[in-house]
Design a protein around this motif. Sequence first.
Motif, PDB file in Angstrom:
ATOM      1  N   SER A 138      39.143  40.820  44.518  1.00 15.06           N
ATOM      2  CA  SER A 138      38.198  39.770  44.909  1.00 15.06           C
ATOM      3  C   SER A 138      38.889  38.435  45.144  1.00 15.06           C
ATOM      4  O   SER A 138      38.366  37.566  45.838  1.00 15.06           O
ATOM      5  N   ASP A 192      42.513  38.321  45.886  1.00 12.44           N
ATOM      6  CA  ASP A 192      43.729  38.509  46.680  1.00 12.44           C
ATOM      7  C   ASP A 192      43.415  39.402  47.882  1.00 12.44           C
ATOM      8  O   ASP A 192      43.338  40.631  47.763  1.00 12.44           O
ATOM      9  N   HIS A 193      43.231  38.794  49.039  1.00  9.52           N
ATOM     10  CA  HIS A 193      42.885  39.543  50.254  1.00  9.52           C
ATOM     11  C   HIS A 193      43.999  40.499  50.639  1.00  9.52           C
ATOM     12  O   HIS A 193      43.735  41.625  51.113  1.00  9.52           O
ATOM     13  N   LYS A 194      45.257  40.109  50.422  1.00  9.27           N
ATOM     14  CA  LYS A 194      46.377  40.970  50.775  1.00  9.27           C
ATOM     15  C   LYS A 194      46.365  42.251  49.941  1.00  9.27           C
ATOM     16  O   LYS A 194      46.600  43.348  50.461  1.00  9.27           O
ATOM     17  N   GLN A 246      43.761  44.615  51.189  1.00 10.46           N
ATOM     18  CA  GLN A 246      44.209  45.330  52.386  1.00 10.46           C
ATOM     19  C   GLN A 246      45.179  46.459  52.042  1.00 10.46           C
ATOM     20  O   GLN A 246      45.132  47.535  52.629  1.00 10.46           O
TER      21      GLN A 246
END
Length: 503
Positions: A485, A487-489, A492
């Motif tokens: 929630s 850390d977008h990386k 992915q």
Amino acid sequence: MDATGPAAARSRDKAVADSEPVRAEGDHSGWLKVRQSLQAQLGTEIFNSWFGRIKLVGTEGGVAVHSVPTAFLKSWINSHYRDLLLELWQKEDKAILRADVIVRSAVRRLPARPAEPGETAAKPAPAPSQRKPAQPFLPRENGAARGARSEQEPGFAGSPLDPKYTFANFIEGKSNRIAYAAARSVAEGEGAAVRFNPLFIHASVGLGKTHLLQAIAWETRQRDPAKKVRYLTADYFMWVFAKALHNQTALSLKETLRDIDLLLIDDMQFLQGKAIQAEFCHLLNELIDSARQVVVAADRPPAELESLNERVRSRLKGGVSLDIETPDYELRKSILNMRYEEARRDQPGLDIPEDIRHYVARQVNTSCRDIDGAFNQLLLQHKYSDGPEGFEELDKMLRHLIKSGDQKRVRIEDIQRVVARQFNVARNDLLSNRRTQQIVRPRQIAMYLSKVMTPRSLPEIGRRFGGRDHTTVLHAVRKIEDLMSQDHKLAQEIELLKRLILD
């Protein structure tokens, strides 16, 4: 058993029968401690979401029965928390061997004891033996009626048998031919059948395991009415043993089971409890050593039944293990054609064009049960209208069945292997006690993926990661969810891992 058998309590949900006195909610001090432990381990938010409205109906015969207000809550708790609930109960009361959840609207009191092998019941017993629905692509029948009829059949005390589940009604194809041949060999008592002992048939849901087991039972009984045959679901086996232990009749029950000629156990993956597994192992050894035939069915091969102890798995692996694969196009077409001919006997004016039936056979490629569902929808369409107006409408009608075919069954070992490769660590490191950051994060990710991509419970996942406690798995799942929630990386990367696992 959802992953641990929520359908096992289905018949008890509806039962309103006389029963022995049970301890109600207010009488069991252990229930309060179980609730407190649940809240401590899951956290207040999760506890309130799933256990805020759960109540204890009572405990009797080694079974703790709980009630919830909705079928959804029942299904979710049985699928995700049943093992944890049983584990906490056993810390407070060693006599508890099972934890069941039922829908509150159906609750009155616990059902009367079901008929045990060798007994004749005055009325159908609402025991977990009625867990199995009818086999795919065959007419369905009320479970209670089946139970009443099977108890009247001499030599068939045990779980109910459906008279439609015979070899005559089983459609043979490339995907099930070897299992079918082995089953017939056992039923016909060929000398070579002793080498198929135990015969272990495994397949995903809806591919015909139950049909074959019951066909063996019917054929054996028809050829030799004097033979003692028992067809039991794992749920029913646990129920009978729990009752026998509670009533101090276990010795008599063991003698009854050891005297049978043919034992058929269905849904082996649901057999739980150390004491019951030990008793089953003793029974298995005695029957096989005395040249009595044993046939077992489950949704995966013996080596993957991680909920069973190693002795039971080893004995099951010592026989012949056969897989029933997903039906090919020819078999799917045969199933649809057979269903069509059956329906035409009841509705002579029914006309479902051959190209429509063959199109459905090409599109629905998952299981016999899905094909059965697709035909039922076709039947309904042609009964109340002129049927689908075109293939586009047909696709729309079948889309939920077609979509299910895209879902691959994922194993925890697959997840561990892909995660280890992606993070450049050894798979054994994920199972070890090493706590370096290089190992801890991939391990937590693998645990998280095991939870969201497989039906395995937290305790099962913990066992597959070096025997860790379920609380460790729960911590890992929450940790990765929190990190994703923020850390977008990382989110992915985990989506990439999911694709790699599915590929």
